[in-house]
Design a protein around this motif. Structure first.
Motif, PDB file in Angstrom:
ATOM      1  N   PHE A 195       0.846  -1.190   0.000  1.00 27.34           N
ATOM      2  CA  PHE A 195       0.000   0.000   0.000  1.00 27.34           C
ATOM      3  C   PHE A 195       0.881   1.240   0.000  1.00 27.34           C
ATOM      4  CE2 PHE A 195      -2.713  -3.251   1.595  1.00 27.34           C
ATOM      5  CZ  PHE A 195      -4.008  -2.889   1.253  1.00 27.34           C
ATOM      6  N   PHE A 196       0.517   2.230  -0.811  1.00 29.73           N
ATOM      7  CA  PHE A 196       1.112   3.556  -0.753  1.00 29.73           C
ATOM      8  C   PHE A 196       0.085   4.442  -0.063  1.00 29.73           C
ATOM      9  CE2 PHE A 196       4.171   3.727  -4.666  1.00 29.73           C
ATOM     10  CZ  PHE A 196       4.985   2.777  -4.074  1.00 29.73           C
ATOM     11  N   ILE A 197       0.538   5.222   0.922  1.00 29.48           N
ATOM     12  CA  ILE A 197      -0.335   6.126   1.661  1.00 29.48           C
ATOM     13  C   ILE A 197       0.136   7.562   1.410  1.00 29.48           C
ATOM     14  CG2 ILE A 197      -1.215   6.798   3.941  1.00 29.48           C
ATOM     15  CD1 ILE A 197      -1.981   3.921   3.129  1.00 29.48           C
ATOM     16  N   TYR A 198      -0.799   8.402   0.957  1.00 30.56           N
ATOM     17  CA  TYR A 198      -0.546   9.831   0.757  1.00 30.56           C
ATOM     18  C   TYR A 198      -1.488  10.598   1.683  1.00 30.56           C
ATOM     19  CZ  TYR A 198       1.897   8.525  -3.538  1.00 30.56           C
ATOM     20  OH  TYR A 198       2.761   7.965  -4.454  1.00 30.56           O
ATOM     21  N   ASN A 199      -0.922  11.337   2.645  1.00 30.58           N
ATOM     22  CA  ASN A 199      -1.743  12.120   3.562  1.00 30.58           C
ATOM     23  C   ASN A 199      -2.362  13.292   2.823  1.00 30.58           C
ATOM     24  OD1 ASN A 199      -1.204  10.577   5.934  1.00 30.58           O
ATOM     25  ND2 ASN A 199       0.815  11.508   6.001  1.00 30.58           N
ATOM     26  N   ILE A 200      -3.645  13.506   3.040  1.00 31.87           N
ATOM     27  CA  ILE A 200      -4.353  14.618   2.409  1.00 31.87           C
ATOM     28  C   ILE A 200      -4.491  15.767   3.392  1.00 31.87           C
ATOM     29  CG2 ILE A 200      -6.549  15.337   1.393  1.00 31.87           C
ATOM     30  CD1 ILE A 200      -6.747  12.431   0.290  1.00 31.87           C
ATOM     31  N   THR A 201      -4.870  15.475   4.619  1.00 29.80           N
ATOM     32  CA  THR A 201      -4.915  16.501   5.654  1.00 29.80           C
ATOM     33  C   THR A 201      -3.582  16.487   6.399  1.00 29.80           C
ATOM     34  OG1 THR A 201      -5.978  14.914   7.141  1.00 29.80           O
ATOM     35  CG2 THR A 201      -7.412  16.435   5.944  1.00 29.80           C
ATOM     36  N   PRO A 202      -3.174  17.623   6.982  1.00 29.83           N
ATOM     37  CA  PRO A 202      -1.857  17.701   7.636  1.00 29.83           C
ATOM     38  C   PRO A 202      -1.643  16.611   8.679  1.00 29.83           C
ATOM     39  CG  PRO A 202      -2.811  19.884   7.448  1.00 29.83           C
ATOM     40  CD  PRO A 202      -3.872  18.908   7.023  1.00 29.83           C
ATOM     41  N   THR A 203      -0.549  15.883   8.521  1.00 34.47           N
ATOM     42  CA  THR A 203      -0.170  14.806   9.425  1.00 34.47           C
ATOM     43  C   THR A 203       1.338  14.852   9.619  1.00 34.47           C
ATOM     44  OG1 THR A 203      -1.964  13.477   8.500  1.00 34.47           O
ATOM     45  CG2 THR A 203      -0.346  12.330   9.843  1.00 34.47           C
ATOM     46  N   ASN A 204       1.784  14.894  10.869  1.00 35.53           N
ATOM     47  CA  ASN A 204       3.212  14.942  11.203  1.00 35.53           C
ATOM     48  C   ASN A 204       3.898  16.158  10.586  1.00 35.53           C
ATOM     49  OD1 ASN A 204       3.013  12.472  12.607  1.00 35.53           O
ATOM     50  ND2 ASN A 204       3.303  11.346  10.708  1.00 35.53           N
ATOM     51  N   CYS A 205       3.244  17.304  10.623  1.00 38.49           N
ATOM     52  CA  CYS A 205       3.815  18.535  10.064  1.00 38.49           C
ATOM     53  C   CYS A 205       4.506  19.325  11.170  1.00 38.49           C
ATOM     54  CB  CYS A 205       2.719  19.406   9.451  1.00 38.49           C
ATOM     55  SG  CYS A 205       1.847  18.607   8.102  1.00 38.49           S
ATOM     56  N   PRO A 206       5.684  19.882  10.870  1.00 35.62           N
ATOM     57  CA  PRO A 206       6.341  20.713  11.875  1.00 35.62           C
ATOM     58  C   PRO A 206       5.541  22.009  12.086  1.00 35.62           C
ATOM     59  CG  PRO A 206       7.546  20.772   9.808  1.00 35.62           C
ATOM     60  CD  PRO A 206       6.430  19.783   9.644  1.00 35.62           C
ATOM     61  N   ASN A 207       5.393  22.415  13.321  1.00 34.54           N
ATOM     62  CA  ASN A 207       4.693  23.654  13.692  1.00 34.54           C
ATOM     63  C   ASN A 207       3.236  23.675  13.262  1.00 34.54           C
ATOM     64  OD1 ASN A 207       7.158  24.638  14.714  1.00 34.54           O
ATOM     65  ND2 ASN A 207       7.732  25.389  12.693  1.00 34.54           N
ATOM     66  N   LYS A 208       2.604  22.508  13.147  1.00 34.52           N
ATOM     67  CA  LYS A 208       1.205  22.447  12.754  1.00 34.52           C
ATOM     68  C   LYS A 208       0.583  21.230  13.423  1.00 34.52           C
ATOM     69  CE  LYS A 208      -1.338  23.589   8.670  1.00 34.52           C
ATOM     70  NZ  LYS A 208      -1.310  23.784   7.245  1.00 34.52           N
ATOM     71  N   GLU A 209      -0.604  21.427  13.979  1.00 33.92           N
ATOM     72  CA  GLU A 209      -1.291  20.306  14.607  1.00 33.92           C
ATOM     73  C   GLU A 209      -1.906  19.403  13.555  1.00 33.92           C
ATOM     74  OE1 GLU A 209      -4.052  20.983  17.767  1.00 33.92           O
ATOM     75  OE2 GLU A 209      -2.946  22.747  18.436  1.00 33.92           O
ATOM     76  N   ASP A 210      -1.940  18.114  13.868  1.00 30.52           N
ATOM     77  CA  ASP A 210      -2.611  17.168  12.972  1.00 30.52           C
ATOM     78  C   ASP A 210      -4.102  17.472  12.977  1.00 30.52           C
ATOM     79  OD1 ASP A 210      -0.122  16.060  12.697  1.00 30.52           O
ATOM     80  OD2 ASP A 210      -0.625  14.148  13.636  1.00 30.52           O
ATOM     81  N   GLU A 211      -4.696  17.448  11.784  1.00 29.00           N
ATOM     82  CA  GLU A 211      -6.124  17.735  11.679  1.00 29.00           C
ATOM     83  C   GLU A 211      -6.945  16.491  11.986  1.00 29.00           C
ATOM     84  OE1 GLU A 211      -7.637  19.724   8.278  1.00 29.00           O
ATOM     85  OE2 GLU A 211      -6.081  21.238   8.316  1.00 29.00           O
TER      86      GLU A 211
END
Length: 121
Positions: free
Chosen positions: A81-97
């Motif tokens: 499986f290839f997984i592409y995050n659409i909503t912010p996930t593991n972003c620096p200086n940003k909360e996961d949505e």
């Protein structure tokens, strides 16, 4: 002999699949690692529209159009499986949505994309 070689080359190049997703801005998608910039979320409907064009592509072709996946998952019977995050996930200086959205592409044992699903957790 030249004609046979030319005929073989023409046949090989005419059988190649187009690696273009007409509704997706591929450069923008690829540059939005983990969905941190919101570009992937904006293209969600375009991915839905081009879903059937993605099916049947191999792993290298998927990487060519969508870039490296954010995650790889391996399952039994050589499924990948290839997984592409659409909503912010593991972003620096940003909360996961929440809810989290991601594109999952399932490859069969021969390495071809067989299932494209957009999940929302």
């Amino acid at each position: 002999m030249k004609y046979i070689t030319l005929l073989i080359l023409i046949t090989l190049f005419s059988c190649n699949k187009s690696l273009d997703l007409p509704n997706v801005d591929e450069a923008s998608w690829q540059s939005d690692s983990n969905g941190c910039n919101g570009n992937r979320f904006e293209q969600l409907q375009s991915i839905q529209t081009d879903k059937d064009l993605i099916k049947g592509l191999n792993q290298d072709e998927i990487i060519a159009v969508l870039g490296k996946p954010d995650q790889n998952e391996l399952y039994k019977r050589n499924q990948k499986f290839f997984i592409y995050n659409i909503t912010p996930t593991n972003c620096p200086n940003k909360e996961d949505e929440s809810p989290r959205q991601y594109l999952s592409i399932r490859f069969n044992a021969t390495g071809l994309a067989k299932e494209i699903i957009i999940y929302q957790e």
